[in-house]
Design a protein around this motif. Structure first.
Motif, mmCIF file in Angstrom:
data_model
loop_
_atom_site.group_PDB
_atom_site.id
_atom_site.type_symbol
_atom_site.label_atom_id
_atom_site.label_comp_id
_atom_site.label_asym_id
_atom_site.label_seq_id
_atom_site.Cartn_x
_atom_site.Cartn_y
_atom_site.Cartn_z
ATOM 1 N N GLY A 342 18.617 91.545 -35.495
ATOM 2 C CA GLY A 342 18.355 92.969 -35.375
ATOM 3 C C GLY A 342 17.528 93.483 -36.538
ATOM 4 N N ALA A 343 17.526 92.732 -37.654
ATOM 5 C CA ALA A 343 16.743 93.140 -38.817
ATOM 6 C C ALA A 343 15.253 93.162 -38.495
ATOM 7 N N ASN A 344 14.826 92.394 -37.505
ATOM 8 C CA ASN A 344 13.426 92.408 -37.074
ATOM 9 C C ASN A 344 12.993 93.821 -36.691
ATOM 10 N N GLY A 349 9.949 97.687 -36.100
ATOM 11 C CA GLY A 349 9.940 98.510 -34.907
ATOM 12 C C GLY A 349 9.996 97.704 -33.627
ATOM 13 N N LYS A 350 9.759 98.382 -32.502
ATOM 14 C CA LYS A 350 10.018 97.796 -31.192
ATOM 15 C C LYS A 350 8.882 96.959 -30.631
ATOM 16 N N MET A 377 2.264 90.850 -34.110
ATOM 17 C CA MET A 377 3.217 90.246 -35.045
ATOM 18 C C MET A 377 2.763 90.544 -36.470
ATOM 19 N N TRP A 378 3.719 90.458 -37.395
ATOM 20 C CA TRP A 378 3.415 90.736 -38.797
ATOM 21 C C TRP A 378 4.074 89.656 -39.652
ATOM 22 N N ARG A 379 3.287 89.091 -40.578
ATOM 23 C CA ARG A 379 3.802 87.986 -41.390
ATOM 24 C C ARG A 379 4.676 88.506 -42.523
ATOM 25 N N MET A 430 11.464 87.578 -32.477
ATOM 26 C CA MET A 430 10.896 88.518 -31.508
ATOM 27 C C MET A 430 11.979 89.266 -30.745
ATOM 28 N N SER A 431 13.063 89.576 -31.420
ATOM 29 C CA SER A 431 14.161 90.280 -30.765
ATOM 30 C C SER A 431 13.735 91.649 -30.265
#
Length: 462
Positions: A342-344, A349-350, A377-379, A430-431
């Protein structure tokens, strides 16, 4: 901007008549700007056929704008209403691919929904070009693979369990040459030492599986292994989730759905790269046989993990699959996709997944493929000093540190199982983007199939 003629007559779309083509071309030529991507203007044509014309904005004209326009158009017309699409000359092949993907993806409806799949007949007038044909075929395969990933994730857990998921993939693979499937059942998992998969699935009445799907085109320069988290439902186990935290956990196998769908798509496109998808499948349930916080689990590579939270189950099954991939499959590159933390969503954000890799070139190529596919995506970093958070007094590591940086530490946990592949590995958490609360551009409400499109963009360059 492009124009669409919508005709509710039962005769179907058919070829675009010359007079209508001229009218649409004039409308497009007189437009002052290309319009906001996904904006649609409806122009009625009383007493004529088609009965209305839609002008759809594509923004700056990049592929993403065309994709958004296609999705908006398909949602504007009535179900089963034929479409005639007229494009101006000179539309590039990648724009047509974006348009077609948008039409298919925006028109998605879960195969088991009460209304059933949506059907719309579409005619596109875009000139003669072999490049268009290839673009349309690539879009069709990509959309079909994404539809499959969405269907798998949207299927309720009352239907979907590890055995069911494996059966779906076996049936899909049987329709395509060049694919092989192996399904390891509990006895074989125990004999070969897949302790993480067995522990997580031990509390369920439906036992776990390890699915291995392989596409081998023959002589290929690279072997890519894709690993996807396949928790068919996640109660949290004895560390049980809240009601709100549990209600969407039928989607906790979205990573497995994406890697399987992408591998099937690779076979459909005959991509010249060897691909093996691994889907560790388990249902994380609550029962007297469920694994407990404090248990020590022996993973596939022989190392041990102290489970400090049974709701941190995804990393345990992924660890087994990653260790197996490194030991037995001789991959050139390893990627894993998982609805892991969930920390993703807290961090990004969504709509954005977290990307982790020690390989700068690999990270860049994945991010570029995701950008082109419309899957952002973000590294994020993999700092060595955070490895101390995994310390356990009774095992080689523990599964769920109580300190912060949840997504980063989960990625570091997985990195422990890569061995000499550590510098040729990437992890996608990718949650958050695996689920859409409402229709949004090319996403339909529900499972998004996130990752499928990125992988099909990236694999030809792997």
């Amino acid at each position: 901007m492009f124009a669409v003629g919508a005709d509710g007559s039962p005769t179907g779309a058919g070829p675009v008549p010359a007079d209508l083509a001229a009218e649409l071309a004039a409308l497009l030529s007189s437009a002052d700007d290309p319009g906001q991507p996904g904006a649609v203007q409806v122009l009625p044509r009383p007493t004529r056929q088609p009965g209305k014309v839609l002008l759809a904005g594509v923004g700056p004209g990049d592929e993403a704008g065309w994709r958004a326009a296609g999705a908006a158009v398909i949602r504007t017309v009535r179900p089963d209403e034929p479409l005639q699409i007229q494009l101006l000359a000179g539309v590039p092949a990648d724009a047509l691919r974006g348009l077609a993907e948008g039409l298919w993806l925006g028109g998605y409806r879960f195969r088991d929904a009460p209304k059933g799949p949506r059907t719309t007949e579409i005619t596109i007038a875009a000139g003669e070009s072999q490049a268009y044909g290839q673009s349309l075929e690539t879009a069709r395969v990509t959309a079909a693979a994404t539809w499959l990933a969405r269907d798998l994730a949207n299927t309720p857990a009352s239907v979907k369990n590890p055995a069911w998921f494996a059966e779906q993939v076996v049936a899909e693979a049987a329709t395509r040459p060049g694919l092989t499937v192996t399904v390891r059942e509990p006895e074989q998992l125990a004999a070969e030492g897949f302790g993480g998969i067995l522990a997580v699935g031990g509390g369920s009445a439906t036992p776990p599986r390890l699915l291995e799907l392989s596409w081998d085109p023959g002589p290929a320069s690279r072997h890519v292994v894709l690993v996807g988290k396949g928790i068919t439902f996640d109660t949290g186990g004895l560390s049980i989730k809240t009601r709100d935290g549990m209600k969407l956990m039928k989607k906790d196998m979205s990573g497995a759905a994406a890697v399987v769908a992408a591998t099937l798509g690779a076979a459909d496109l005959r991509l010249p790269v060897r691909v093996t998808a691994l889907a560790p499948l388990a249902e994380n349930a609550v029962s007297g046989s469920a694994y407990r916080p404090g248990d020590v689990i022996t993973q596939y590579d022989g190392s041990t993990t102290e489970s400090t939270n049974s709701d941190a189950e995804g990393r345990l099954v992924l660890a087994d699959a990653l260790a197996y991939a490194v030991a037995e499959l001789r991959p050139d590159v390893v990627l894993d996709l998982a609805t892991l933390t969930g920390a993703n969503s807290v961090a990004l954000g969504k709509r954005t997944a977290a990307l982790y890799s020690h390989d700068d070139a690999l990270a860049r190529s994945l991010a570029a493929a995701g950008e082109a596919a419309g899957e952002r995506m973000w590294r994020l970093p993999l700092p060595d000093d955070y490895l101390d958070y995994l310390h356990s007094d009774i095992a080689d590591r523990h599964s769920s540190p109580t300190r912060g940086a949840g997504s980063v530490v989960a990625a570091l946990f997985l990195s422990e199982f890569l061995g000499d592949q550590l510098d040729r590995w990437a992890h996608l958490d990718m949650s958050a983007p695996s689920w859409a609360e409402q229709d949004d551009a090319d996403l339909s409400q529900g499972a998004t199939g996130w990752g499928t499109r990125t992988l099909l963009r990236w694999l030809p360059t792997a």
